[in-house]
Write an enzyme that holds these catalytic residues in place. Structure first.
Site, mmCIF file in Angstrom:
data_model
loop_
_atom_site.group_PDB
_atom_site.id
_atom_site.type_symbol
_atom_site.label_atom_id
_atom_site.label_comp_id
_atom_site.label_asym_id
_atom_site.label_seq_id
_atom_site.Cartn_x
_atom_site.Cartn_y
_atom_site.Cartn_z
ATOM 1 N N THR A 31 9.376 25.907 -23.929
ATOM 2 C CA THR A 31 9.170 25.899 -22.341
ATOM 3 C C THR A 31 10.049 24.328 -22.148
ATOM 4 O O THR A 31 10.664 24.344 -21.023
ATOM 5 C CB THR A 31 7.852 25.933 -21.835
ATOM 6 O OG1 THR A 31 7.085 24.946 -22.503
ATOM 7 C CG2 THR A 31 7.528 27.550 -21.962
ATOM 8 N N TYR A 88 5.263 19.306 -35.526
ATOM 9 C CA TYR A 88 5.782 20.211 -36.561
ATOM 10 C C TYR A 88 6.777 19.492 -37.574
ATOM 11 O O TYR A 88 7.636 18.614 -36.950
ATOM 12 C CB TYR A 88 6.417 21.717 -35.986
ATOM 13 C CG TYR A 88 7.488 21.507 -35.069
ATOM 14 C CD1 TYR A 88 7.729 21.018 -33.912
ATOM 15 C CD2 TYR A 88 8.639 22.131 -35.887
ATOM 16 C CE1 TYR A 88 8.499 20.928 -33.077
ATOM 17 C CE2 TYR A 88 10.037 22.253 -34.898
ATOM 18 C CZ TYR A 88 9.962 21.596 -33.613
ATOM 19 O OH TYR A 88 11.112 21.595 -32.961
ATOM 20 N N TYR A 101 3.236 23.355 -39.285
ATOM 21 C CA TYR A 101 2.774 23.135 -37.873
ATOM 22 C C TYR A 101 1.484 22.288 -37.978
ATOM 23 O O TYR A 101 0.664 22.769 -38.666
ATOM 24 C CB TYR A 101 2.597 24.203 -37.202
ATOM 25 C CG TYR A 101 4.059 25.015 -36.446
ATOM 26 C CD1 TYR A 101 4.472 24.477 -35.459
ATOM 27 C CD2 TYR A 101 4.550 25.985 -37.486
ATOM 28 C CE1 TYR A 101 5.742 24.969 -34.920
ATOM 29 C CE2 TYR A 101 5.713 26.533 -37.025
ATOM 30 C CZ TYR A 101 6.301 26.127 -35.722
ATOM 31 O OH TYR A 101 7.527 26.790 -35.465
ATOM 32 N N TRP A 102 1.108 21.201 -37.174
ATOM 33 C CA TRP A 102 -0.220 20.823 -37.060
ATOM 34 C C TRP A 102 -0.281 20.732 -35.431
ATOM 35 O O TRP A 102 0.203 19.980 -34.743
ATOM 36 C CB TRP A 102 -0.089 19.530 -37.597
ATOM 37 C CG TRP A 102 -0.115 19.302 -38.989
ATOM 38 C CD1 TRP A 102 -1.059 19.022 -39.813
ATOM 39 C CD2 TRP A 102 1.225 19.224 -39.622
ATOM 40 N NE1 TRP A 102 -0.412 19.053 -41.151
ATOM 41 C CE2 TRP A 102 0.711 19.088 -41.052
ATOM 42 C CE3 TRP A 102 2.606 19.060 -39.458
ATOM 43 C CZ2 TRP A 102 1.647 18.947 -42.087
ATOM 44 C CZ3 TRP A 102 3.623 19.003 -40.163
ATOM 45 C CH2 TRP A 102 3.128 19.040 -41.705
ATOM 46 N N ASN A 165 8.903 35.442 -25.890
ATOM 47 C CA ASN A 165 8.896 34.640 -27.336
ATOM 48 C C ASN A 165 7.921 34.931 -28.049
ATOM 49 O O ASN A 165 7.032 34.153 -28.416
ATOM 50 C CB ASN A 165 8.907 33.077 -26.779
ATOM 51 C CG ASN A 165 10.102 32.480 -26.970
ATOM 52 O OD1 ASN A 165 10.688 32.716 -27.905
ATOM 53 N ND2 ASN A 165 10.338 31.245 -26.151
ATOM 54 N N ARG A 167 5.485 35.345 -31.080
ATOM 55 C CA ARG A 167 5.505 34.811 -32.505
ATOM 56 C C ARG A 167 4.084 35.133 -32.834
ATOM 57 O O ARG A 167 3.092 34.394 -32.721
ATOM 58 C CB ARG A 167 5.385 33.046 -32.256
ATOM 59 C CG ARG A 167 6.541 32.659 -31.611
ATOM 60 C CD ARG A 167 7.705 32.229 -32.652
ATOM 61 N NE ARG A 167 8.890 31.888 -31.962
ATOM 62 C CZ ARG A 167 9.927 32.523 -31.269
ATOM 63 N NH1 ARG A 167 9.743 33.879 -31.280
ATOM 64 N NH2 ARG A 167 10.867 31.989 -30.969
ATOM 65 N N ALA A 256 18.643 28.818 -28.758
ATOM 66 C CA ALA A 256 19.519 29.581 -28.135
ATOM 67 C C ALA A 256 18.994 30.287 -27.046
ATOM 68 O O ALA A 256 19.530 30.358 -25.681
ATOM 69 C CB ALA A 256 20.107 30.579 -29.093
ATOM 70 N N GLY A 257 17.951 31.178 -27.178
ATOM 71 C CA GLY A 257 17.178 31.914 -25.960
ATOM 72 C C GLY A 257 16.663 30.832 -24.929
ATOM 73 O O GLY A 257 16.913 31.153 -23.624
ATOM 74 N N ASP A 258 16.054 29.526 -25.441
ATOM 75 C CA ASP A 258 15.351 28.856 -24.555
ATOM 76 C C ASP A 258 16.792 28.202 -23.474
ATOM 77 O O ASP A 258 16.341 27.982 -22.212
ATOM 78 C CB ASP A 258 14.928 27.565 -25.073
ATOM 79 C CG ASP A 258 13.793 28.165 -26.164
ATOM 80 O OD1 ASP A 258 13.475 29.183 -25.815
ATOM 81 O OD2 ASP A 258 13.589 27.448 -26.903
HETATM 82 P P1 ADP Z 1 16.614 33.894 -29.016
HETATM 83 O O1 ADP Z 1 17.219 32.500 -29.549
HETATM 84 O O2 ADP Z 1 15.399 34.040 -27.898
HETATM 85 O O3 ADP Z 1 16.282 34.879 -30.574
HETATM 86 P P2 ADP Z 1 19.196 35.368 -28.935
HETATM 87 O O4 ADP Z 1 19.608 35.259 -30.155
HETATM 88 O O5 ADP Z 1 19.135 36.732 -28.342
HETATM 89 O O6 ADP Z 1 17.823 34.681 -28.364
HETATM 90 O O7 ADP Z 1 20.085 34.500 -28.127
HETATM 91 C C1 ADP Z 1 19.971 33.958 -26.784
HETATM 92 C C2 ADP Z 1 21.476 34.046 -26.221
HETATM 93 O O8 ADP Z 1 22.306 32.780 -27.053
HETATM 94 C C3 ADP Z 1 22.412 34.983 -26.330
HETATM 95 O O9 ADP Z 1 22.331 36.054 -25.244
HETATM 96 C C4 ADP Z 1 23.862 34.638 -26.310
HETATM 97 O O10 ADP Z 1 24.329 34.516 -25.195
HETATM 98 C C5 ADP Z 1 23.504 33.305 -27.343
HETATM 99 N N1 ADP Z 1 23.867 33.597 -28.568
HETATM 100 C C6 ADP Z 1 22.673 33.610 -29.750
HETATM 101 N N2 ADP Z 1 23.573 33.698 -30.600
HETATM 102 C C7 ADP Z 1 24.986 33.761 -30.615
HETATM 103 C C8 ADP Z 1 26.225 33.845 -31.372
HETATM 104 N N3 ADP Z 1 25.989 33.975 -32.762
HETATM 105 N N4 ADP Z 1 27.008 34.000 -30.804
HETATM 106 C C9 ADP Z 1 27.415 33.740 -29.467
HETATM 107 N N5 ADP Z 1 26.262 33.673 -28.539
HETATM 108 C C10 ADP Z 1 24.880 33.745 -29.304
#
Ligand code: ADP
Length: 303
Positions: A31, A88, A101-102, A165, A167, A256-258
């Site tokens: 977050t 962590y 993790y702690w 998310n 976990r 990536a997702g965050d």
């Molecule tokens: P998380 O990190 O939550 O598992 P994702 O893996 O789906 O989520 O990635 C979140 C976003 O990051 C995707 O919607 C995409 O836009 C971008 N992304 C992640 N991996 C790649 C990749 N290998 N190439 C291009 N974009 C990526």
């Protein structure tokens, strides 16, 4: 539009390998990462605040100073006497990362222990963001408190965004995890799941199954991320697909997702065009996976 974006959850101290037996200290947490990218992408007329609980030790002071430095407001954060942040460590073995993790006694576990403070924080915000990890670290009682405040904010018309998310190791069992994450979604107006997690932990056979499951919980707007394979949006029943950006070399997919969530929300709050927000967020996330670390500097995001 302008207002206050409030992200709720746990930030931890991160220790990573710096070579020759040395460790590098940083701060990260799902977050917090999203607050970081929302701050980087929103114009200055928006304030971005983090809500958590920290202790009264030097590391908590440093963490708050780090947030402030990043332009993330700390005025709502609870201080708990005698506590410290969770920690962590990232270990590297043959190029593979693993995590220790702690965090069981971290101050952040008490972020919802005072319902009045939590309510004030949520009432002071226009947009609320939290995740399945936020719920996972709380006691049953405190998770209920957070969920009821989120429902209240949603009922008052605020944008309440939730990333499941998922976990499993943070939960005592699958039933509890499924039930509480579903309650988190029910309390939200916008849910941003990652298909890989949903398929693995909820058994969804397709992206459509994920969308249908969240719609059945009363979620109006859904953004399903699927790594390099694109983003499926369902906003009030209208479905759109947005391709991910091409990435030359994926360096580190942490956050990536965050980062996608922070960038998506920032764009969407300024202009309620969900596909345009997803295209923007895909660009930001593509930059993030092309760099090391969870928190990539604004200057490298192309925003
Ligand atoms: P998380 O990190 O939550 O598992 P994702 O893996 O789906 O989520 O990635 C979140 C976003 O990051 C995707 O919607 C995409 O836009 C971008 N992304 C992640 N991996 C790649 C990749 N290998 N190439 C291009 N974009 C990526």
């Amino acid at each position: 539009m302008s207002g206050r974006f409030l992200s709720i959850g746990e930030c931890m101290v991160e220790l990573s390998q710096a070579g020759a037996g040395l460790l590098r200290k940083g701060f990260a947490g799902d977050t917090l990462n999203t607050a970081w990218y929302a701050r980087a992408c929103l114009p200055a007329k928006w304030s971005v605040d983090y809500f958590t609980a920290v202790g009264d030790d030097a590391m908590s002071d440093e963490m708050l100073a780090f947030f402030e430095e990043a332009g993330i407001g700390t005025g709502l954060i609870r201080r708990i006497k005698g506590k410290a942040p969770g920690l962590y460590m990232i270990s590297l073995k043959n190029g593979e990362r693993s995590f220790s993790y702690w965090r069981e006694s971290a101050a952040a576990r008490q972020l919802a222990a005072d319902p009045d403070i939590l309510r004030q924080a949520i009432e002071s915000a226009d947009v609320i963001y939290f995740s399945g990890i936020t719920l996972a670290i709380l006691s049953h009682n405190d998770a209920d408190t957070l969920l009821s405040e989120a429902r209240r904010a949603k009922a008052s018309g605020k944008l309440v965004a939730f990333d499941p998310n998922i976990r499993p190791r943070l939960w005592s069992g699958y039933d509890e995890m499924h039930a509480t994450i579903s309650e988190g979604a029910r309390a939200a107006s916008l849910v941003l799941p990652s298909f890989e997690d949903e398929a693995l932990h909820f058994g969804d056979a397709s992206i459509d199954a994920t969308i249908q499951r969240y719609r059945a919980l009363g979620v109006r707007d859904i953004v399903v991320k699927n790594g390099a394979d694109g983003i499926t949006l369902n906003f009030g029943g209208t479905e759109t697909f947005v391709a991910s950006e091409k990435v030359e070399t994926v360096v580190d997919t942490t956050s990536a997702g965050d980062s996608f969530n922070g960038a998506f929300l920032a764009h969407y709050l300024e202009r309620p065009d969900a596909p345009a927000a997803a295209r923007f967020a895909a660009k930001v996330a593509a930059r993030v996976v092309s760099e090391h670390g969870a928190l990539v500097a604004k200057g490298k995001l192309g925003v």
